[in-house]
Design a protein around this motif. Structure first.
Motif, PDB file in Angstrom:
ATOM      1  N   TYR A  93       0.831  -1.208   0.000  1.00 41.30           N
ATOM      2  CA  TYR A  93       0.000   0.000   0.000  1.00 41.30           C
ATOM      3  C   TYR A  93       0.865   1.257   0.000  1.00 41.30           C
ATOM      4  O   TYR A  93       0.588   2.216  -0.735  1.00 41.30           O
ATOM      5  CB  TYR A  93      -0.907  -0.027   1.227  1.00 41.30           C
ATOM      6  CG  TYR A  93      -1.625   1.271   1.503  1.00 41.30           C
ATOM      7  CD1 TYR A  93      -2.707   1.675   0.725  1.00 41.30           C
ATOM      8  CD2 TYR A  93      -1.230   2.094   2.554  1.00 41.30           C
ATOM      9  CE1 TYR A  93      -3.373   2.855   0.980  1.00 41.30           C
ATOM     10  CE2 TYR A  93      -1.889   3.271   2.819  1.00 41.30           C
ATOM     11  CZ  TYR A  93      -2.966   3.651   2.035  1.00 41.30           C
ATOM     12  OH  TYR A  93      -3.614   4.826   2.288  1.00 41.30           O
ATOM     13  N   GLU A  98       1.073   4.121  -2.894  1.00 37.81           N
ATOM     14  CA  GLU A  98       0.787   5.510  -2.511  1.00 37.81           C
ATOM     15  C   GLU A  98       1.925   6.442  -2.906  1.00 37.81           C
ATOM     16  O   GLU A  98       1.685   7.563  -3.381  1.00 37.81           O
ATOM     17  CB  GLU A  98       0.538   5.592  -1.005  1.00 37.81           C
ATOM     18  CG  GLU A  98       0.088   6.961  -0.542  1.00 37.81           C
ATOM     19  CD  GLU A  98      -0.294   6.966   0.929  1.00 37.81           C
ATOM     20  OE1 GLU A  98       0.618   7.110   1.778  1.00 37.81           O
ATOM     21  OE2 GLU A  98      -1.479   6.829   1.238  1.00 37.81           O
ATOM     22  N   LEU A 117      -6.192  15.219  -4.046  1.00 41.76           N
ATOM     23  CA  LEU A 117      -5.642  13.868  -3.952  1.00 41.76           C
ATOM     24  C   LEU A 117      -4.264  13.879  -3.289  1.00 41.76           C
ATOM     25  O   LEU A 117      -3.935  12.953  -2.525  1.00 41.76           O
ATOM     26  CB  LEU A 117      -5.542  13.245  -5.350  1.00 41.76           C
ATOM     27  CG  LEU A 117      -6.832  12.658  -5.928  1.00 41.76           C
ATOM     28  CD1 LEU A 117      -6.600  12.170  -7.352  1.00 41.76           C
ATOM     29  CD2 LEU A 117      -7.355  11.519  -5.058  1.00 41.76           C
ATOM     30  N   ALA A 169      -5.033  14.068   0.296  1.00 46.01           N
ATOM     31  CA  ALA A 169      -5.582  12.818   0.808  1.00 46.01           C
ATOM     32  C   ALA A 169      -4.494  11.760   1.011  1.00 46.01           C
ATOM     33  O   ALA A 169      -4.516  11.019   2.004  1.00 46.01           O
ATOM     34  CB  ALA A 169      -6.649  12.294  -0.154  1.00 46.01           C
ATOM     35  N   LEU A 170      -3.549  11.675   0.086  1.00 45.98           N
ATOM     36  CA  LEU A 170      -2.460  10.711   0.238  1.00 45.98           C
ATOM     37  C   LEU A 170      -1.610  11.031   1.459  1.00 45.98           C
ATOM     38  O   LEU A 170      -1.183  10.125   2.191  1.00 45.98           O
ATOM     39  CB  LEU A 170      -1.598  10.701  -1.024  1.00 45.98           C
ATOM     40  CG  LEU A 170      -2.265  10.147  -2.288  1.00 45.98           C
ATOM     41  CD1 LEU A 170      -1.344  10.292  -3.490  1.00 45.98           C
ATOM     42  CD2 LEU A 170      -2.666   8.693  -2.099  1.00 45.98           C
ATOM     43  N   SER A 198      -3.548  10.085   4.661  1.00 48.87           N
ATOM     44  CA  SER A 198      -3.499   8.672   5.005  1.00 48.87           C
ATOM     45  C   SER A 198      -2.344   8.375   5.959  1.00 48.87           C
ATOM     46  O   SER A 198      -2.513   7.690   6.974  1.00 48.87           O
ATOM     47  CB  SER A 198      -3.354   7.842   3.734  1.00 48.87           C
ATOM     48  OG  SER A 198      -3.271   6.474   4.034  1.00 48.87           O
ATOM     49  N   PHE A 251     -12.350  13.024   0.504  1.00 50.70           N
ATOM     50  CA  PHE A 251     -11.056  12.383   0.248  1.00 50.70           C
ATOM     51  C   PHE A 251     -10.350  12.006   1.557  1.00 50.70           C
ATOM     52  O   PHE A 251      -9.758  10.929   1.662  1.00 50.70           O
ATOM     53  CB  PHE A 251     -10.173  13.300  -0.588  1.00 50.70           C
ATOM     54  CG  PHE A 251     -10.559  13.354  -2.042  1.00 50.70           C
ATOM     55  CD1 PHE A 251     -11.693  12.718  -2.494  1.00 50.70           C
ATOM     56  CD2 PHE A 251      -9.789  14.036  -2.966  1.00 50.70           C
ATOM     57  CE1 PHE A 251     -12.053  12.750  -3.831  1.00 50.70           C
ATOM     58  CE2 PHE A 251     -10.138  14.081  -4.309  1.00 50.70           C
ATOM     59  CZ  PHE A 251     -11.277  13.435  -4.734  1.00 50.70           C
ATOM     60  N   SER A 256      -9.475   8.185   2.679  1.00 46.83           N
ATOM     61  CA  SER A 256      -8.088   7.788   2.937  1.00 46.83           C
ATOM     62  C   SER A 256      -7.911   7.271   4.356  1.00 46.83           C
ATOM     63  O   SER A 256      -7.153   6.328   4.596  1.00 46.83           O
ATOM     64  CB  SER A 256      -7.152   8.972   2.682  1.00 46.83           C
ATOM     65  OG  SER A 256      -7.401  10.024   3.608  1.00 46.83           O
ATOM     66  N   ALA A 300      -6.713   3.558   5.319  1.00 47.19           N
ATOM     67  CA  ALA A 300      -5.546   3.404   6.197  1.00 47.19           C
ATOM     68  C   ALA A 300      -5.880   2.535   7.409  1.00 47.19           C
ATOM     69  O   ALA A 300      -5.073   1.689   7.815  1.00 47.19           O
ATOM     70  CB  ALA A 300      -5.060   4.781   6.657  1.00 47.19           C
TER      71      ALA A 300
END
Length: 375
Positions: free
Chosen positions: A179, A183, A207, A210-211, A214, A279, A283, A287
Motif C-alpha cells: 500500500y 501511494e 488527492l 488525501a495521500l 493517510s 477524500f 483515505s 488506512a
C-alpha cells in the motif's frame, strides 16, 4: 518478532452483539467489567471526537466574527483582538481532542465524525452570525446526522491496545508495504503533474492532500495510542518507533497544510471543504483497514451500513458547504484613465521616468496641458 496471533491473543476481542447484550442486561456491571473496557474506550473516543469537532466549529465562527468586527472598525489588525486569540485557543483544544480520540476508537470512525464540525458550524453561523437558513442546509444537516448515527452504530467496535511492538509489526507487514509503495508512486505522479505540467485541477491538489492524510491518520493513531498506553499501562515512549511515527505525523501534517492552503488560494472554499472531507475520510478508512486491520471479522451487513453512513455524510456535507455566501470584494474607488470618455492619448499623460521632469511640478503642468489639448 511476535506474530499477529500473539498480539491478538494479548487483547481479548468480543463481538459487537455480545457487548450490546451485556450492556443491556446490566449496564453498570458491564461498564465496569474488564471484558467490556473496550466499549467504554470506544464511547469515550466518540464523545471526545464530537466535542473536539464542536469546539473547532465554534473557534472558526469566533475567528470569523472577530474578522468581521475588526473590518467594520478598521482600526487594529485582527491578531490584536482577544476574541480572535480565544478562537485560536479553542481550535487548539479541539484538535487536541481529535488527537486523543484516535487513542480510544478506530481511525475509520474518528475521521468520518469530522462532519460534526460542518453541521455545528452551519448551526452556529445561523444562530449567532444571523446567516440565512437554506433548504439545502436543512436537508444536508439531516443526511449528515443520519450518516453519523449509522457510522457510530455499525463501525468496528473491537479495538486493540496500540503498543510499540504492534506498530512495528503492522509497519513491516507485506500489505502495508505494498500500500505504501502504491501511494508513493501515485503521489510522485500527481506531484509531477501539479508542479512540472502545471495541472491545477482541484482533484489533483486534493488527492495530494488525501495521500498525505493517510499517513497522518496512521501516525496520529500510533502516537496517540502509544501515549495512552504509556499513561494507563506500560511506558511506550522508550521505543524508536514512537519517534519515527512522531516525525511522520509532523511532516505529513505540515505538507498537508501547505497543499490545503494552495487549494484555498486557487479554489473557493465551497469546493475545497466537501472534496477534502470526502477524500480525507476515504483515505482514513483505507488506512485503518490496511494498517490497523479494523474491519477484520466485521459482518458484511455492518460494512455495508457503515459505508452507507459515510455516503450520507458525504452528501450532507456537500449540501451544507455548496453555495455558501462569499465575502464581497471592496468597491474600486478609482476609474481607469483609458475608460474616461473623450480622453485620447492617455498613455502619454504620465511622463517617462528617464526625463528630467519626472515627479516634479513641471510634470503636473505637462499633464494638465495634455488634458486641455485633448478636449
Amino acid at each position: 518478532m511476535e506474530n499477529s496471533s500473539d498480539f491478538n491473543a494479548t487483547v481479548p476481542l468480543i463481538s459487537a452483539e455480545a457487548l450490546r447484550a451485556q450492556i443491556v442486561q446490566n449496564p453498570l456491571q458491564a461498564c465496569w467489567s474488564w471484558s467490556t473496557a473496550h466499549v467504554c474506550n470506544y464511547l469515550l473516543g466518540i464523545i471526545i471526537s464530537i466535542c473536539g469537532n464542536v469546539l473547532i466549529s465554534v473557534s472558526l465562527n469566533i475567528q470569523k466574527y472577530s474578522h468581521v468586527r475588526q473590518a467594520q472598525r478598521g482600526s487594529k489588525p485582527y491578531y490584536t483582538s482577544g476574541m480572535w486569540w480565544s478562537g485560536v485557543v479553542l481550535m487548539g483544544v479541539g484538535e487536541l481532542g481529535n488527537f486523543a480520540a484516535y487513542g480510544f476508537a478506530p481511525a475509520s470512525l474518528i475521521a468520518p465524525l469530522g462532519c460534526v464540525s460542518v453541521i455545528a458550524s452551519a448551526v452556529i453561523s445561523v444562530v449567532f452570525l444571523k446567516e440565512t437558513v437554506r433548504a439545502s442546509d436543512v436537508v444536508g444537516g439531516s443526511l449528515a446526522i443520519t450518516g453519523t448515527y449509522l457510522l457510530v452504530t455499525f463501525a468496528p467496535h473491537a479495538s486493540t491496545h496500540i503498543t510499540a511492538h504492534l506498530v512495528q509489526y503492522y509497519a513491516i507487514s507485506w500489505h502495508f508495504l505494498l500500500y505504501l509503495f502504491i501511494e508513493v508512486i501515485l503521489f510522485c505522479i500527481l506531484l509531477y503533474l501539479y508542479k512540472r505540467r502545471g495541472v491545477k485541477h482541484i482533484v489533483i491538489v486534493m488527492l495530494l492532500v488525501a495521500l498525505l492524510a493517510s499517513l497522518t491518520v496512521i501516525s496520529v493513531k500510533a502516537v496517540s495510542g502509544m501515549i495512552t498506553e504509556s499513561i494507563t499501562s506500560q511506558l511506550q515512549l522508550i521505543y524508536p518507533i514512537f519517534y519515527v511515527m512522531l516525525v511522520v505525523m509532523v511532516a505529513s501534517c505540515a505538507f498537508q497544510i501547505k497543499f490545503l492552503n494552495q487549494a484555498m488560494k486557487m479554489f473557493d472554499a465551497t469546493e475545497v471543504v466537501p472534496i477534502n472531507f470526502v477524500f480525507f475520510t476515504a483515505s482514513a478508512i483505507v488506512a485503518g483497514i490496511i494498517f490497523y486491520q479494523e474491519f477484520e471479522g466485521l459482518a458484511l451487513l455492518n460494512i455495508f451500513m457503515f459505508l452507507f453512513g459515510c455516503l450520507l455524510s458525504f452528501i450532507g456535507v456537500f449540501l451544507i458547504a455548496r453555495n455558501r455566501p462569499k465575502i464581497k470584494q471592496q468597491d474600486r474607488t478609482f476609474i481607469p484613465m483609458d475608460k474616461i470618455p473623450g480622453r485620447r492619448n492617455t498613455d502619454k499623460v504620465q511622463p517617462e521616468a528617464k526625463t528630467q521632469t519626472y515627479g516634479s511640478l513641471a510634470a503636473k503642468l505637462m499633464c494638465n496641458r495634455a488634458g486641455q489639448t485633448d478636449d
